[in-house]
Design a protein around this motif. Structure first.
Motif, PDB file in Angstrom:
ATOM      1  N   ARG A  16       7.499  -3.817 -69.929  1.00 35.43           N
ATOM      2  CA  ARG A  16       7.057  -5.057 -69.306  1.00 35.43           C
ATOM      3  C   ARG A  16       5.869  -5.609 -70.080  1.00 35.43           C
ATOM      4  NH1 ARG A  16       4.688  -5.391 -63.217  1.00 35.43           N
ATOM      5  NH2 ARG A  16       3.863  -3.416 -63.952  1.00 35.43           N
ATOM      6  N   PRO A  17       5.917  -6.882 -70.483  1.00 36.88           N
ATOM      7  CA  PRO A  17       4.780  -7.479 -71.200  1.00 36.88           C
ATOM      8  C   PRO A  17       3.505  -7.394 -70.368  1.00 36.88           C
ATOM      9  CG  PRO A  17       6.712  -8.903 -71.299  1.00 36.88           C
ATOM     10  CD  PRO A  17       7.038  -7.823 -70.317  1.00 36.88           C
ATOM     11  N   ARG A  18       2.404  -7.239 -71.055  1.00 37.17           N
ATOM     12  CA  ARG A  18       1.127  -7.119 -70.358  1.00 37.17           C
ATOM     13  C   ARG A  18       0.861  -8.372 -69.514  1.00 37.17           C
ATOM     14  NH1 ARG A  18      -4.163  -5.210 -73.584  1.00 37.17           N
ATOM     15  NH2 ARG A  18      -2.813  -3.365 -73.643  1.00 37.17           N
ATOM     16  N   GLY A  19       0.520  -8.150 -68.274  1.00 41.68           N
ATOM     17  CA  GLY A  19       0.218  -9.246 -67.363  1.00 41.68           C
ATOM     18  C   GLY A  19       1.433  -9.895 -66.728  1.00 41.68           C
ATOM     19  N   ALA A  20       2.635  -9.464 -67.126  1.00 38.95           N
ATOM     20  CA  ALA A  20       3.855 -10.079 -66.592  1.00 38.95           C
ATOM     21  C   ALA A  20       4.185  -9.507 -65.218  1.00 38.95           C
ATOM     22  CB  ALA A  20       5.023  -9.846 -67.543  1.00 38.95           C
ATOM     23  N   ARG A  21       4.821 -10.315 -64.392  1.00 41.05           N
ATOM     24  CA  ARG A  21       5.287  -9.856 -63.097  1.00 41.05           C
ATOM     25  C   ARG A  21       6.544  -9.013 -63.259  1.00 41.05           C
ATOM     26  NH1 ARG A  21       6.222 -15.118 -59.623  1.00 41.05           N
ATOM     27  NH2 ARG A  21       6.669 -13.554 -58.014  1.00 41.05           N
ATOM     28  N   LEU A  22       6.762  -8.115 -62.329  1.00 42.92           N
ATOM     29  CA  LEU A  22       8.010  -7.358 -62.282  1.00 42.92           C
ATOM     30  C   LEU A  22       8.828  -7.890 -61.116  1.00 42.92           C
ATOM     31  CD1 LEU A  22       9.914  -5.103 -63.152  1.00 42.92           C
ATOM     32  CD2 LEU A  22       8.619  -3.546 -61.665  1.00 42.92           C
ATOM     33  N   LEU A  23       9.976  -8.484 -61.416  1.00 48.17           N
ATOM     34  CA  LEU A  23      10.869  -9.042 -60.401  1.00 48.17           C
ATOM     35  C   LEU A  23      12.176  -8.259 -60.445  1.00 48.17           C
ATOM     36  CD1 LEU A  23      10.189 -12.787 -61.238  1.00 48.17           C
ATOM     37  CD2 LEU A  23       9.252 -11.503 -59.322  1.00 48.17           C
ATOM     38  N   GLU A  24      12.553  -7.708 -59.326  1.00 50.60           N
ATOM     39  CA  GLU A  24      13.758  -6.894 -59.255  1.00 50.60           C
ATOM     40  C   GLU A  24      14.729  -7.476 -58.240  1.00 50.60           C
ATOM     41  OE1 GLU A  24      12.942  -2.390 -60.185  1.00 50.60           O
ATOM     42  OE2 GLU A  24      11.664  -3.010 -58.520  1.00 50.60           O
ATOM     43  N   ILE A  34      18.688  -5.193 -61.346  1.00 49.12           N
ATOM     44  CA  ILE A  34      18.168  -5.720 -62.597  1.00 49.12           C
ATOM     45  C   ILE A  34      16.657  -5.880 -62.473  1.00 49.12           C
ATOM     46  CG2 ILE A  34      20.337  -6.928 -63.063  1.00 49.12           C
ATOM     47  CD1 ILE A  34      18.813  -9.544 -62.535  1.00 49.12           C
ATOM     48  N   ARG A  35      15.973  -5.825 -63.608  1.00 52.42           N
ATOM     49  CA  ARG A  35      14.520  -5.965 -63.676  1.00 52.42           C
ATOM     50  C   ARG A  35      14.191  -7.106 -64.630  1.00 52.42           C
ATOM     51  NH1 ARG A  35      12.096  -2.190 -66.218  1.00 52.42           N
ATOM     52  NH2 ARG A  35      10.214  -1.910 -64.960  1.00 52.42           N
ATOM     53  N   LEU A  36      13.424  -8.069 -64.154  1.00 53.30           N
ATOM     54  CA  LEU A  36      13.046  -9.231 -64.954  1.00 53.30           C
ATOM     55  C   LEU A  36      11.533  -9.387 -64.917  1.00 53.30           C
ATOM     56  CD1 LEU A  36      15.871 -11.533 -63.584  1.00 53.30           C
ATOM     57  CD2 LEU A  36      15.846 -10.399 -65.811  1.00 53.30           C
ATOM     58  N   PHE A  37      10.994 -10.129 -65.900  1.00 52.03           N
ATOM     59  CA  PHE A  37       9.543 -10.139 -66.074  1.00 52.03           C
ATOM     60  C   PHE A  37       8.894 -11.513 -65.943  1.00 52.03           C
ATOM     61  CE2 PHE A  37      10.918  -6.542 -69.006  1.00 52.03           C
ATOM     62  CZ  PHE A  37      10.768  -5.581 -68.017  1.00 52.03           C
ATOM     63  N   ASP A  38       9.653 -12.530 -65.560  1.00 45.88           N
ATOM     64  CA  ASP A  38       9.035 -13.837 -65.307  1.00 45.88           C
ATOM     65  C   ASP A  38       9.931 -14.642 -64.381  1.00 45.88           C
ATOM     66  OD1 ASP A  38      10.714 -15.909 -66.964  1.00 45.88           O
ATOM     67  OD2 ASP A  38      10.361 -14.227 -68.323  1.00 45.88           O
ATOM     68  N   ARG A  39       9.333 -15.632 -63.733  1.00 46.03           N
ATOM     69  CA  ARG A  39      10.044 -16.387 -62.715  1.00 46.03           C
ATOM     70  C   ARG A  39      11.175 -17.217 -63.301  1.00 46.03           C
ATOM     71  NH1 ARG A  39      10.786 -16.316 -57.144  1.00 46.03           N
ATOM     72  NH2 ARG A  39      12.341 -17.964 -56.966  1.00 46.03           N
ATOM     73  N   ALA A  40      10.988 -17.776 -64.493  1.00 49.46           N
ATOM     74  CA  ALA A  40      12.028 -18.610 -65.084  1.00 49.46           C
ATOM     75  C   ALA A  40      13.302 -17.798 -65.333  1.00 49.46           C
ATOM     76  CB  ALA A  40      11.536 -19.244 -66.381  1.00 49.46           C
ATOM     77  N   THR A  41      13.142 -16.594 -65.854  1.00 41.78           N
ATOM     78  CA  THR A  41      14.304 -15.742 -66.101  1.00 41.78           C
ATOM     79  C   THR A  41      14.961 -15.326 -64.789  1.00 41.78           C
ATOM     80  OG1 THR A  41      13.193 -14.924 -68.084  1.00 41.78           O
ATOM     81  CG2 THR A  41      15.111 -13.698 -67.337  1.00 41.78           C
ATOM     82  N   PHE A  42      14.136 -15.064 -63.771  1.00 42.29           N
ATOM     83  CA  PHE A  42      14.665 -14.724 -62.449  1.00 42.29           C
ATOM     84  C   PHE A  42      15.497 -15.881 -61.894  1.00 42.29           C
ATOM     85  CE2 PHE A  42      14.447 -14.512 -57.832  1.00 42.29           C
ATOM     86  CZ  PHE A  42      14.713 -13.173 -57.573  1.00 42.29           C
ATOM     87  N   ASP A  43      14.990 -17.110 -62.042  1.00 43.70           N
ATOM     88  CA  ASP A  43      15.723 -18.276 -61.553  1.00 43.70           C
ATOM     89  C   ASP A  43      17.052 -18.444 -62.289  1.00 43.70           C
ATOM     90  OD1 ASP A  43      13.730 -18.817 -59.747  1.00 43.70           O
ATOM     91  OD2 ASP A  43      12.871 -20.491 -60.863  1.00 43.70           O
ATOM     92  N   GLN A  44      17.055 -18.191 -63.597  1.00 40.71           N
ATOM     93  CA  GLN A  44      18.303 -18.293 -64.347  1.00 40.71           C
ATOM     94  C   GLN A  44      19.290 -17.216 -63.905  1.00 40.71           C
ATOM     95  OE1 GLN A  44      19.471 -20.642 -66.295  1.00 40.71           O
ATOM     96  NE2 GLN A  44      21.375 -19.519 -66.617  1.00 40.71           N
ATOM     97  N   TRP A  45      18.789 -16.032 -63.594  1.00 41.14           N
ATOM     98  CA  TRP A  45      19.670 -14.983 -63.064  1.00 41.14           C
ATOM     99  C   TRP A  45      20.358 -15.448 -61.781  1.00 41.14           C
ATOM    100  CZ3 TRP A  45      17.964 -11.715 -58.690  1.00 41.14           C
ATOM    101  CH2 TRP A  45      18.999 -10.889 -58.243  1.00 41.14           C
TER     102      TRP A  45
END
Length: 201
Positions: A16-24, A34-45
């Protein structure tokens, strides 16, 4: 879903990039978390989960180049008409040189995600009902046969009132996810009991 061997099925083991959120979250299409590290990627998922043309996908399938530390591709997507690599919230000035050069690469700009905001919010709400999907399978065929003309979600729940309402709602959402029902208003209006569902055009 059509059976095939996906080119990518396991995401790269990236820290996980430093300072990034962990969204599962749990992916019904992949039947795994799945594990994602930012809101934009989560929204695309969420968009991929709600798109019936998407047969399969994989987050972080590869890097843009073999150079250590090169940018990760956010998603590989498989549809009936072919494969695609996605870069989410991408800087359009960045040169592209993907490792898998035979797969088209598309940028998903922040403006595109913003335009799909209502659809994303609605599908997040729909995802809350996913745990009923396994119970809803026996109801799917009955609801699909019933919807010859547009009908509201509350109307469907009343028509199948002898069943468990969460199961009925789960069956409706499963049919929507598979493209067997349609609800165009979800692109522009919040999901409510008055949301209209109809047969797929």
């Amino acid at each position: 879903m059509r059976s095939f061997a996906p080119r990518f099925s396991t995401p790269l083991d990236a820290p996980r990039p430093r300072g990034a959120r962990l969204l599962e979250g749990f992916s019904p299409k992949l039947s795994r978390r799945i594990r994602l590290f930012d809101r934009a990627t989560f929204d695309q998922w969420i968009r991929l989960e709600g798109d019936p043309t998407v047969l399969c996908f994989c987050e972080r399938p590869l890097r843009l180049s073999p150079t250590p530390g090169a940018r990760l591709v956010d998603f590989w997507v498989q549809r009936d008409d072919g494969e695609q690599l996605l870069l989410v919230n991408d800087d359009e000035d960045e040169p592209l040189s993907p490792t898998a050069s035979d797969i088209p690469l598309r940028r998903v700009a922040a403006a595109e995600l913003a335009a799909a905001a209502m659809w994303i919010v609605n599908w997040q709400r729909i995802a809350d009902h996913r745990f009923h999907a396994s119970l809803a399978k026996q109801t799917d065929a009955s609801i699909h046969q019933y919807v010859h003309d547009p009908v509201s979600l509350s109307g469907l729940e009343q028509a199948f009132a002898t069943g468990d309402p969460p199961v009925v709602r789960g069956a409706v959402f499963e049919l929507l996810r598979r493209g067997r029902l349609s609800a165009p208003s979800l692109y522009s209006q919040p999901l409510t009991p008055q949301t209209i569902f109809g047969p797929t055009p």
